[in-house]
Enzyme design. Structure first.
Site, PDB file in Angstrom:
ATOM      1  N   LYS A 204     -65.134 -18.490 -23.000  1.00 11.14           N
ATOM      2  CA  LYS A 204     -63.951 -18.733 -23.970  1.00 11.14           C
ATOM      3  C   LYS A 204     -63.911 -17.557 -24.628  1.00 11.14           C
ATOM      4  O   LYS A 204     -65.018 -17.575 -25.756  1.00 11.14           O
ATOM      5  CB  LYS A 204     -63.673 -19.861 -24.018  1.00 11.14           C
ATOM      6  CG  LYS A 204     -62.489 -21.131 -25.172  1.00 11.14           C
ATOM      7  CD  LYS A 204     -62.391 -22.092 -25.096  1.00 11.14           C
ATOM      8  CE  LYS A 204     -61.584 -22.645 -25.794  1.00 11.14           C
ATOM      9  NZ  LYS A 204     -61.415 -24.398 -26.671  1.00 11.14           N
TER      10      LYS A 204
ATOM     11  N   SER B 104     -60.988 -31.647 -25.739  1.00  9.97           N
ATOM     12  CA  SER B 104     -59.792 -29.621 -24.996  1.00  9.97           C
ATOM     13  C   SER B 104     -61.436 -28.929 -23.780  1.00  9.97           C
ATOM     14  O   SER B 104     -61.058 -28.270 -23.235  1.00  9.97           O
ATOM     15  CB  SER B 104     -60.454 -28.647 -26.179  1.00  9.97           C
ATOM     16  OG  SER B 104     -59.839 -28.797 -27.101  1.00  9.97           O
TER      17      SER B 104
ATOM     18  N   SER C 210     -57.547 -26.749 -25.389  1.00  8.51           N
ATOM     19  CA  SER C 210     -57.713 -25.827 -25.395  1.00  8.51           C
ATOM     20  C   SER C 210     -58.113 -24.591 -24.757  1.00  8.51           C
ATOM     21  O   SER C 210     -58.170 -23.275 -24.601  1.00  8.51           O
ATOM     22  CB  SER C 210     -57.624 -25.251 -26.795  1.00  8.51           C
ATOM     23  OG  SER C 210     -59.857 -25.801 -27.236  1.00  8.51           O
TER      24      SER C 210
END
Length: 457
Positions: A53, A152, A128
């Protein structure tokens, strides 16, 4: 796509060929799961490729948190989880798209554009960590490392139909993670199956002296100890489903019935309305976010706006660099911490957090595992939320776990009539990751033999 477990058995030459295949797929995919095709980054070391990420530092790579304000910033060091990957025969390979600074539930707020759901390109991938989940579910990555502040990891895994685990707070080092909310954030794996999830969790777990919040716990060995035959006392929250769509409710009750048929003991439990969790979560997280983001001012990191004086440079850099959702949360955070409102909002939110922890403690005095929904619906279409508040309320089932600092795993259990994945989560007491993995591992095997893929009516 090979699983992570299978890829660990490949020879170095076969791994290089695998990386080329992944890079080619990523470059031609329309999912927008990668910020840049991984071959432009290069692997951080030899080993099995793991997608990272865009808020986790990999030395020598640009890290932007999907925000304009950090574009051009090059990470000067490896996050501890990346160092641990190298020690375990894995490596960082590719940067995953995400909500800007991890603030969002849809991965639509990225400055690189929204991430698409591989199950339906007209729908969001969740957030996210949407890029991580979309890539894993879409066959563009073996596995990925995301971060979970209020769901997330688990929510995008549920929306895309893969496995996502949020470890106990302190189980995995946060050193090298760009913080959204320091008391809530936790790095964790997103994988194709439960065994891969255990393997990747073991690789990144363990105490880190560079992280003051890291628990003094040895690295986990959950993968070799996975046991699908273990049976537990599982708590179910029948009254907790009022805000969930009918198909999510049906998936929950079908799964409860299957768990009972497998030999688990099912025990009804009660919990206060999740809207209180959500209110406390957004007060605490925005308060911490406004403090954490204060350092992004155009001076030390990334983008700097042209200006005639220092004050103008600060203002223009932050105005141009931050997106609408990040600005909204910074303003909310400053408001709840301001004089006259601190006691009314922030202190009450901390009391609510203590109440949430107490609720979970009482439940785990009665049961070993808790079964809960992940999201009140399947993945919505793009721009489906009429207001930011509606998006915030979609986190109703996930934020309590972060407030309490507990481990939880999301597992796909059914599909909606549109063929969209529906995930449920198992929650356990702190540092009982083996328990949630064993339960999910057993259920995963049973689903493969029974109703996996059956639509909710």
């Amino acid at each position: 796509m090979l699983t992570l477990t299978q890829a660990m058995e490949l020879a170095p030459q076969e791994l290089e060929e695998l990386k080329k295949q992944i890079a080619q797929k990523a470059a031609t995919s329309e999912l927008n799961a990668y910020i840049r095709p991984p071959q432009t980054e290069g692997a951080s070391a030899g080993g099995v490729p793991i997608l990272i990420k865009d808020n986790i530092n990999v030395k020598g790579w640009e890290i932007t948190c999907a925000s304009r304000i950090l574009q051009g910033y090059i990470a000067p060091y490896h996050a501890s989880v990346v160092e641990n990957l190298h020690k375990s025969g894995m490596c960082a390979f590719g940067v995953a798209n995400m909500d800007e600074f991890a603030m969002g539930s849809t991965s639509e707020s990225s400055c690189y554009g929204p991430v698409k759901n591989p199950r339906d390109l007209s729908r969001v991938a969740g957030g996210s960590s949407g890029g991580c989940a979309s890539a894993v579910a879409g066959g563009l990555a073996l596995a990925a490392l995301g971060s979970d502040t209020g769901g997330s990891i688990r929510q995008p895994a549920s929306f895309c139909g893969c496995v996502g685990l949020k470890p106990t707070y302190g189980r995995v080092s946060r050193y090298g993670l760009v913080a959204y909310s320091s008391s809530l954030d936790q790095i964790g794996p997103i994988t194709q199956n439960v065994a891969d999830c255990a393997l990747l969790l073991d690789a990144i777990s363990g105490h880190d002296p560079k992280d003051s919040t890291s628990a003094k716990q040895d690295p986990l060995l959950t993968f070799k100890n996975l046991d699908a035959n273990k049976r537990f006392k599982i708590g179910v929250l029948e009254d907790y489903l009022d805000d969930a769509d009918p198909c999510v409710q049906k998936a929950y009750f079908d799964t409860t019935k299957l768990l009972e048929e497998m030999g688990h003991e099912i025990v009804s439990q009660k919990m206060a309305n999740g809207k209180f969790d959500t209110a406390a979560y957004y007060i605490i997280s925005t308060a911490e976010a406004c403090s954490n983001l204060a350092r992004f001012d155009g001076v030390r990191y990334g983008r700097r706006a042209s200006a005639n004086n220092l004050k103008e440079m600060y203002t223009k850099s932050r105005t141009e660099g931050f997106g609408a959702e990040v600005k909204r949360r910074i303003m909310l955070g400053n408001f709840v911490l301001s004089s006259g409102y601190y006691e009314a909002y922030y202190q009450r939110a901390q009391k609510a957090r203590a109440f949430v922890r107490q609720q979970y403690a009482q439940i785990f005095n009665e049961v070993d595992i808790l079964l809960a929904p992940v999201a009140p619906s399947v993945a919505p279409k793009f721009n489906a939320h009429a207001s930011p508040l509606e998006m915030y309320l979609s986190d109703i089932y996930t934020v309590g776990v972060n407030l309490a600092g507990l481990p939880a795993i999301s597992l796909p259990v059914a599909k909606s009539v549109e063929g969209l994945p529906i995930g449920l989560q198992f929650v356990a007491p702190a540092f009982e990751e083996q328990r949630v993995l064993d339960t999910a591992f057993g259920l995963e095997g049973a689903l493969n033999l029974t109703f996996k893929g059956v639509a909710c009516n």
